[in-house]
Write an enzyme that holds these catalytic residues in place. Structure first.
Site, PDB file in Angstrom:
ATOM      1  N   CYS A   5       5.066  -7.043   6.963  1.00  7.92           N
ATOM      2  CA  CYS A   5       6.679  -6.854   8.268  1.00  7.92           C
ATOM      3  C   CYS A   5       7.249  -7.309   9.285  1.00  7.92           C
ATOM      4  O   CYS A   5       6.789  -8.269   9.973  1.00  7.92           O
ATOM      5  CB  CYS A   5       6.567  -4.839   8.889  1.00  7.92           C
ATOM      6  SG  CYS A   5       7.736  -4.777  10.223  1.00  7.92           S
ATOM      7  N   CYS A  18      -1.462   5.688   9.552  1.00  8.94           N
ATOM      8  CA  CYS A  18       0.099   4.951  10.168  1.00  8.94           C
ATOM      9  C   CYS A  18      -0.170   3.492  10.787  1.00  8.94           C
ATOM     10  O   CYS A  18      -1.734   3.429  11.294  1.00  8.94           O
ATOM     11  CB  CYS A  18       0.862   5.806  11.345  1.00  8.94           C
ATOM     12  SG  CYS A  18       1.336   7.296  10.658  1.00  8.94           S
ATOM     13  N   GLU A  74       1.120  -1.518   0.236  1.00  7.13           N
ATOM     14  CA  GLU A  74       0.247  -0.185  -0.112  1.00  7.13           C
ATOM     15  C   GLU A  74       0.700   1.159  -0.290  1.00  7.13           C
ATOM     16  O   GLU A  74       1.941   1.481   0.793  1.00  7.13           O
ATOM     17  CB  GLU A  74      -1.183  -0.183   1.602  1.00  7.13           C
ATOM     18  CG  GLU A  74      -1.325  -1.511   1.174  1.00  7.13           C
ATOM     19  CD  GLU A  74      -2.948  -1.183   2.387  1.00  7.13           C
ATOM     20  OE1 GLU A  74      -3.612  -0.055   2.862  1.00  7.13           O
ATOM     21  OE2 GLU A  74      -3.955  -2.902   1.959  1.00  7.13           O
ATOM     22  N   CYS A 129       3.505   8.361   1.206  1.00  5.37           N
ATOM     23  CA  CYS A 129       4.101   7.785   2.068  1.00  5.37           C
ATOM     24  C   CYS A 129       4.078   6.215   1.447  1.00  5.37           C
ATOM     25  O   CYS A 129       3.798   5.455   0.898  1.00  5.37           O
ATOM     26  CB  CYS A 129       3.414   6.993   3.188  1.00  5.37           C
ATOM     27  SG  CYS A 129       3.544   6.150   4.743  1.00  5.37           S
ATOM     28  N   CYS A 170       5.762  -5.160  16.741  1.00  4.22           N
ATOM     29  CA  CYS A 170       5.444  -3.725  17.168  1.00  4.22           C
ATOM     30  C   CYS A 170       4.243  -4.417  17.232  1.00  4.22           C
ATOM     31  O   CYS A 170       3.437  -4.822  16.536  1.00  4.22           O
ATOM     32  CB  CYS A 170       5.627  -2.432  16.371  1.00  4.22           C
ATOM     33  SG  CYS A 170       7.263  -2.284  15.897  1.00  4.22           S
ATOM     34  N   CYS A 222       0.963  -2.539  15.556  1.00  5.91           N
ATOM     35  CA  CYS A 222       0.438  -2.436  14.497  1.00  5.91           C
ATOM     36  C   CYS A 222       0.164  -3.131  13.101  1.00  5.91           C
ATOM     37  O   CYS A 222       0.284  -3.855  13.161  1.00  5.91           O
ATOM     38  CB  CYS A 222       1.958  -1.621  13.909  1.00  5.91           C
ATOM     39  SG  CYS A 222       2.029  -2.190  11.629  1.00  5.91           S
TER      40      CYS A 222
END
Ligand code: SAH
Length: 377
Positions: free
Chosen positions: A138, A361, A96, A131, A142, A145
């Protein structure tokens, strides 16, 4: 058509294209024409590079060379003007990429004011931030997230990183260098775990696409050895570090990578980081209700950042399914900010962009989750 990834022009640098042109027995000025076509004009097909003779275009195509532009598979448009793109690569994987226009009453991506938009062009923005993603998924776990829930599928190539930018610039009909574009490596993935491709992509973006390095920021969860390497790069974006906690116990809970690179190691690398004139390191801090958002935490952050040329971006959690935290109340965010600014640390509260389309975010996972995409046949 099936081609091997080394036959894709997007992602090749000047030297590599010169090599290719030489091997094809063509005069060396052809390299410049190819570079200009791919990166300045942002063509999607070799056929569109009008400065190349037809035979050469055909010859290159026949030998399997292609530009290698990714495809925009979906667009989601937010009430606030943010656009979330689902971008697909040759193997069907997607990431994305987010477009955030500013200046029409919106707020700048870096937390500063958007400025006077009286002379903004009719299209409604006078600057914009893109962005971009550096990996499919990933590997850094975290806890707040959404991307982390995907795990990591693979690294993006330099061409796939640059390709996201070109695709969005084309879709938004942006002319460079006239229009003000900022770039943040803050999408899906950890750029410093795909270091070489990230560096190659940022150089191509600076030297060929034409975006100034001072307008680019890379954010890392804190891969300390790469922060040190990054400081030595002759061409590099600005550095942002995701701090997100004010002590080791808390940070290890929120970001398990803190076990390997704790606050002492992280801040030592930040202190040693060679800053350019007037440059600061940005520390991002995601505020989680009743977890890391107390005044006491803000005071600890002040101690941690003592003596650093730093600024802090505060981000109230963007919530999502499967995330075991909630967003703090506005007053908590403002009290936290006040502690920092009183201590002389510039601190900005970042407004979420595109929350309604899951573009904010930490939310970049939604498309894949709610709309699985079949690989192209
Ligand atoms: N891997 C890099 C870049 C991607 S994350 C990094 O960790 O810095 C970009 C920023 O979004 C980071 O500062 C991260 O802490 C923040 N973020 C992640 N999840 C979030 C969420 N749910 N709400 C708000 N910010 C989030």
């Amino acid at each position: 058509m099936v081609y091997s990834s080394d036959a894709l022009l997007l992602g090749l640098n000047r030297r590599e294209v010169a090599d290719l042109v030489e091997k094809a027995g063509e005069p060396s000025y052809r390299a410049q024409q190819i570079m200009d076509g791919v990166y300045r004009e942002r063509v999607r097909s070799l056929d569109q590079v009008s400065t190349l003779p037809r035979e050469l275009r055909e010859n290159l195509s026949q030998r399997g060379f292609a530009v290698g532009s990714p495809a925009i598979q979906q667009r989601f448009v937010s009430r606030d003007g943010t656009v979330r793109y689902l971008v697909a690569f040759g193997d069907g994987e997607t990431v994305e990429t987010v477009w955030m226009p500013e200046g029409d009453g919106g707020e700048a991506g870096d937390g500063s004011e958007a400025g006077d938009s009286a002379d903004a062009p009719a299209r409604g923005w006078d600057r914009a931030t893109i962005c971009i993603s550096s990996q499919v998924g990933c590997a850094v776990d975290c806890q707040f997230c959404l991307t982390a829930l995907l795990g990591v599928k693979r690294n993006l190539s330099a061409g796939e990183i640059v390709g996201q930018v070109c695709a969005v610039l084309n879709d938004q009909k942006v002319s460079l260098p006239q229009e003000r574009i900022n770039l943040v490596f803050m999408g899906m993935g950890e750029p410093f775990l795909n270091y070489d491709n990230f560096i190659k992509a940022s150089r191509l973006l600076v030297e060929e696409v034409g975006i100034a390095e001072s307008r680019m920021t890379v954010s890392t969860a804190g891969i300390v050895p790469r922060i040190r390497d990054f400081g030595l790069e002759p061409i590099r974006p600005k550095l942002a570090i995701s701090l997100n906690a004010s002590n080791d116990e808390l940070r290890t809970r929120l970001m398990p990578l803190n076990r390997k690179w704790n606050l002492e190691k992280l801040l030592a690398a930040a202190r040693d980081f060679p800053l350019r004139n007037r440059e600061r390191i940005t520390f991002e801090y995601v505020l989680l209700r009743d977890t890391n958002d107390a005044v006491r935490n803000a005071e600890e952050v002040v101690d941690l950042l003592q003596g650093l040329r730093a600024k802090v971006n505060l981000i109230a959690l963007n919530p999502g399914p499967g995330i075991g935290f909630t967003t703090p109340a506005e007053e908590r965010v403002l009290s936290f900010q006040k502690v920092l600014t009183k201590a002389g640390i510039p601190a900005f509260v970042r407004r979420p962009r595109g929350r309604d389309i899951y573009a904010a975010c930490g939310q970049l996972k939604r498309t894949i989750e709610i709309m699985p995409v079949a690989p192209p046949s």
